[in-house]
Design a protein around this motif. Structure first.
Motif: not given
Length: 394
Positions: A127, A130, A134, A262, A266, A271, A275, A320, A324
């Motif tokens: 995370k 992510a 972003n 996001t 997030i 995730l 999504f 995203v 992941k």
């Protein structure tokens, strides 16, 4: 932003900002050259001169980066972009645009692999990765917004015939970013690649195939907007070039908002669920847009405001899904993996541009939203399968 090297955050964001402007100026180039009586089928293949070098060179870029180092490779790519931008205003031949986009594409392959590598080497938790991706990728949307807004104003001004001189601003930003990288120290990966092609063993598993398929169609969708939305606005909705570019800028602004939000929230969500909710919202919006195009054409101008809202939900998808998967990849293989991401993305962009140019050439733009909706439905189905098996150990 980075856990170990917060001072490298600005040049990383500027790198994406620069490449966003030079890659997404394709919509402006298509718009301007179409007025010079260059046909849409030729303009459709123009994107291939950007994307094919990206697809090919990204596989060799891993060796290049490993040999010269991440920092030197990034500086080389940005310097070459800056120099090419200085030449563009002084050349009028169409062939030069092909060469120019080929060089830009090659530099982008180097730049993206370097940036992703730096992020992966400093982030381990899924995370957090992510959130970081972003945040950095949000600057990509600012570049898209800036290039459309800036060139829109320039083209509509009394100096419109000198629109190509706007690229000199991007050149200055490139040289400034080189200066920032030169000032900072960047931790280099320990592994050195000696083979010409990267080690791609292990990337043939089902989870990787599904991931690349999802990425393919996400880029397919993004490119349908980024390169062709201004031309759609002008040809189908009959607005002038200035308004077409400004309306497209709002797509980038909503996309920036989507990625920024996001990056902030997030960590509160799973995730996969986040999504799929975003994809579902895009489907709903495209169904509404298609309904207006087919059954309420007298209200078609509202599409100028509906299309940009899609960016709010479209923009988070790519960071995203990438974060992941990247979180599961060994640091030693991150450059090789990123090279495949870049290759798949460029192939998708090239195929889409050729296909969508057919819609423009045959003046069947009523099917523009349905064309994109088909790709979004593919993302939904493929992503559902991907997330279902993503818990497997790679």
């Amino acid at each position: 932003m980075m856990s170990k090297q917060t001072n490298i955050s600005l040049p990383l964001k500027l790198t994406f900002f620069i490449f966003s402007m030079v890659l997404n100026c394709m919509g402006i180039v298509i718009l301007q050259l179409s007025e010079e009586k260059i046909t849409y089928d030729k303009l459709g293949f123009l994107e291939s001169f950007k994307d094919i070098p990206i697809a090919i060179f990204s596989l060799f870029a891993v060796n290049f980066i490993s040999r010269f180092g991440t920092k030197k490779s990034l500086i080389f790519a940005l310097m070459l972009v800056g120099i090419c931008l200085l030449f563009l205003p002084f050349v009028k031949a169409f062939w030069f645009y092909k060469l120019w986009f080929a060089i830009i594409g090659t530099c982008f392959a180097i730049g993206k692999i370097c940036v992703y590598g730096i992020i992966r080497n400093n982030m381990t938790e899924e995370k957090s990765l992510a959130k970081t991706m972003n945040s950095v990728e949000a600057s990509y949307m600012i570049g898209t917004f800036s290039v459309n807004t800036g060139f829109g104003w320039l083209i509509s001004s009394q100096f419109g015939e000198y629109w190509k001189f706007g690229f000199m601003f991007i050149s200055l930003v490139s040289f400034f970013t080189v200066y920032l990288f030169a000032k900072n120290k960047i931790a280099e990966p320990q592994n050195k690649t000696t083979t010409i092609l990267p080690d791609l063993s292990g990337f043939g598993k089902k989870i990787f195939i599904l991931f690349f398929a999802v990425s393919f169609f996400i880029i397919f969708i993004e490119q349908s907007f980024n390169s062709w939305l201004p031309a759609f606005y002008k040809d189908h909705l009959k607005v002038n070039s200035f308004f077409a570019l400004q309306a497209s800028s709002f797509l980038a602004l909503f996309s920036y908002t989507g990625r920024t939000i996001t990056s902030k929230i997030i960590q509160r969500f799973q995730l996969s669920n986040y999504f799929m909710v975003c994809v579902s919202m895009i489907i709903v919006l495209l169904i509404v847009i298609s309904g207006i195009q087919f059954y309420s054409s007298e209200n078609a101008k509202i599409l100028l405001f509906l299309f940009p809202i899609i960016g709010l939900f479209l923009a988070p998808l790519y960071p995203v899904i990438n974060s992941k998967m990247i979180a599961k990849i060994d640091k030693e293989k991150i450059n090789a993996f990123t090279s495949l991401i870049v290759s798949v993305s460029s192939i998708s962009s090239s195929i889409n541009s050729i296909a969508i140019s057919v819609l423009f050439k045959n003046q069947i733009l009523t099917y523009y939203s349905l064309y994109i909706l088909g790709a979004v439905l593919m993302v939904f189905v493929l992503a559902y399968s991907y997330f279902k098996i993503s818990a497997e150990k790679i």
